[in-house]
Design a protein around this motif. Structure first.
Motif, PDB file in Angstrom:
ATOM      1  N   THR A 189      17.836  -0.004  -3.321  1.00 48.90           N
ATOM      2  CA  THR A 189      18.258   0.203  -5.079  1.00 48.90           C
ATOM      3  C   THR A 189      18.064  -1.362  -5.409  1.00 48.90           C
ATOM      4  O   THR A 189      17.946  -1.730  -6.787  1.00 48.90           O
ATOM      5  N   THR A 193      14.032   2.645  -9.132  1.00 51.77           N
ATOM      6  CA  THR A 193      14.728   3.234 -10.113  1.00 51.77           C
ATOM      7  C   THR A 193      16.091   4.118  -9.470  1.00 51.77           C
ATOM      8  O   THR A 193      15.538   4.508  -8.307  1.00 51.77           O
ATOM      9  N   ALA A 194      17.018   4.283  -9.877  1.00 49.22           N
ATOM     10  CA  ALA A 194      18.077   5.595  -9.629  1.00 49.22           C
ATOM     11  C   ALA A 194      17.862   6.931  -9.548  1.00 49.22           C
ATOM     12  O   ALA A 194      17.458   7.844  -9.037  1.00 49.22           O
ATOM     13  N   ASP A 195      17.048   7.640 -10.772  1.00 50.50           N
ATOM     14  CA  ASP A 195      16.109   7.893 -10.774  1.00 50.50           C
ATOM     15  C   ASP A 195      15.006   8.692 -10.094  1.00 50.50           C
ATOM     16  O   ASP A 195      14.934   9.455  -9.338  1.00 50.50           O
ATOM     17  N   ALA A 249      12.470  -2.544 -16.153  1.00 52.97           N
ATOM     18  CA  ALA A 249      13.749  -2.175 -15.120  1.00 52.97           C
ATOM     19  C   ALA A 249      14.029  -3.240 -13.877  1.00 52.97           C
ATOM     20  O   ALA A 249      14.724  -1.992 -13.109  1.00 52.97           O
ATOM     21  N   ASP A 250      13.249  -4.115 -13.952  1.00 54.56           N
ATOM     22  CA  ASP A 250      13.017  -4.555 -12.599  1.00 54.56           C
ATOM     23  C   ASP A 250      14.483  -5.515 -12.312  1.00 54.56           C
ATOM     24  O   ASP A 250      15.318  -6.181 -13.594  1.00 54.56           O
ATOM     25  N   GLY A 275      11.040   1.204 -18.752  1.00 57.66           N
ATOM     26  CA  GLY A 275      11.179   2.262 -17.604  1.00 57.66           C
ATOM     27  C   GLY A 275      10.596   1.443 -15.994  1.00 57.66           C
ATOM     28  O   GLY A 275      10.766   2.012 -15.292  1.00 57.66           O
ATOM     29  N   THR A 276       9.853   0.330 -16.096  1.00 55.66           N
ATOM     30  CA  THR A 276       9.666   0.129 -14.656  1.00 55.66           C
ATOM     31  C   THR A 276      10.625  -0.626 -13.889  1.00 55.66           C
ATOM     32  O   THR A 276      10.674  -2.219 -14.341  1.00 55.66           O
ATOM     33  N   PRO A 277      10.771  -0.892 -12.683  1.00 55.25           N
ATOM     34  CA  PRO A 277      11.559  -1.104 -11.887  1.00 55.25           C
ATOM     35  C   PRO A 277      10.721  -2.515 -11.132  1.00 55.25           C
ATOM     36  O   PRO A 277       9.215  -2.362 -11.743  1.00 55.25           O
ATOM     37  N   GLU A 283       6.496   3.056  -8.691  1.00 52.53           N
ATOM     38  CA  GLU A 283       7.265   3.835  -9.285  1.00 52.53           C
ATOM     39  C   GLU A 283       6.488   4.380 -10.692  1.00 52.53           C
ATOM     40  O   GLU A 283       6.718   5.275 -12.078  1.00 52.53           O
ATOM     41  N   ARG A 284       5.786   2.822 -11.227  1.00 48.94           N
ATOM     42  CA  ARG A 284       5.436   3.495 -13.063  1.00 48.94           C
ATOM     43  C   ARG A 284       3.247   3.509 -11.915  1.00 48.94           C
ATOM     44  O   ARG A 284       3.049   2.081 -13.278  1.00 48.94           O
TER      45      ARG A 284
END
Length: 297
Positions: A189, A193-195, A249-250, A275-277, A283-284
């Protein structure tokens, strides 16, 4: 348990071991397209007190060395290595206590991890490299840059910190007392991201398997080494071209933390990926590869 149960357990263990070796040999994530690039070439090297593995993509051009995050292994870089290998020699290795280097001597310090990084460069015959580190790998890269700046052509810091967090000891202790299964949810988590967690794609499954399959002693040793990070303010006079790459999004190494790093390094280039965690490459990867390729060019 009767003899047949014991034989079954032994067979299952052998199958698991074979599967792990095959995954390491063929690379990750699994390449399905018929026209996909071949997997990275890997070979073992000996460092001061342990063996590790180095993966390579590309045979010519400037050297790029990738340093992975805590709890994972070199394969977290696989999604970006192909792009970076266009005109470059790209290397990634397993940090002590991780992957092939699991069970290496501990406790250890950030200075030990920095010596390992320089040892990898020596082993692959590279005098100067563009060094890229994510999270724990960013702490290792900074520590090595302070110790041996002459070995660096540039420094790229992804989703990392230049000071230790109070939470590091708690994560170490939790691994020791609660085991690795208890580390999966809080780690993932923080990382995704949640997605991405809802989709549960290859990247999430890889990260989950690495944490769950890790050794609690290696986990605790890494967090306690990270607790000793001591680089803040020490990169300012090195004159290294530096990229600071944050994920918008980190929630772990937030954009605020990353902007602070950039502000303490004269002429550092700061970039924020939408939009990147925290686990940027998982993820990206397309955004990370583009940003790094532009900087390294």
């Amino acid at each position: 348990m009767d003899d047949s149960d014991g034989m079954t357990s032994l067979a299952e263990a052998r199958v698991r071991g074979l599967a792990q070796r095959l995954a390491l040999d063929t690379g990750w994530p699994r390449r399905l397209a018929a026209d996909a690039e071949p997997p990275a070439h890997t070979h073992r090297i000996r460092l001061t007190d342990h063996d590790t593995i180095v993966a390579q993509r590309g045979d010519t051009g400037p050297a790029v060395l990738l340093v992975h995050a805590l709890g994972l292994d070199w394969r977290m870089w696989a999604p970006v290595m192909d792009v970076l290998a266009d005109g470059r020699r790209v290397y990634a290795y397993d940090v002590r206590g991780h992957g092939v280097a699991a069970g290496s001597p501990s406790p250890y310090t950030m200075a030990d991890t920095a010596r390992d990084l320089i040892g990898v460069l020596d082993a692959i015959g590279v005098q100067r490299a563009h060094v890229v580190g994510l999270s724990f790998g960013g702490g290792i890269a900074q520590t090595a840059a302070v110790a041996a700046p002459e070995r660096f052509a540039s420094l790229s810091l992804l989703a990392t910190t230049d000071f230790p967090f109070d939470a590091f000891e708690g994560r170490a202790s939790s691994g020791e007392t609660e085991g690795m299964a208890a580390q999966v949810a809080p780690s993932l988590t923080r990382w995704f991201t949640a997605d991405a967690l809802a989709v549960n794609g290859d990247s999430v499954r890889y990260a989950r398997e690495r944490v769950l399959g890790g050794d609690s002693r290696d986990w605790a040793a890494a967090w306690r080494a990270f607790k000793g990070l001591d680089v803040q303010g020490k990169l300012a006079g090195l004159g290294l071209p530096t990229l600071v790459l944050a994920g918008a999004a980190d929630v772990s190494t937030t954009p605020e933390i990353m902007r602070g790093i950039a502000s303490r390094i004269p002429d550092a280039r700061y970039r924020e990926l939408p939009g990147t965690p925290h686990m940027q490459t998982l993820e990206r990867p397309e955004l990370v590869a583009e940003a790094l390729a532009e900087f390294l060019a």
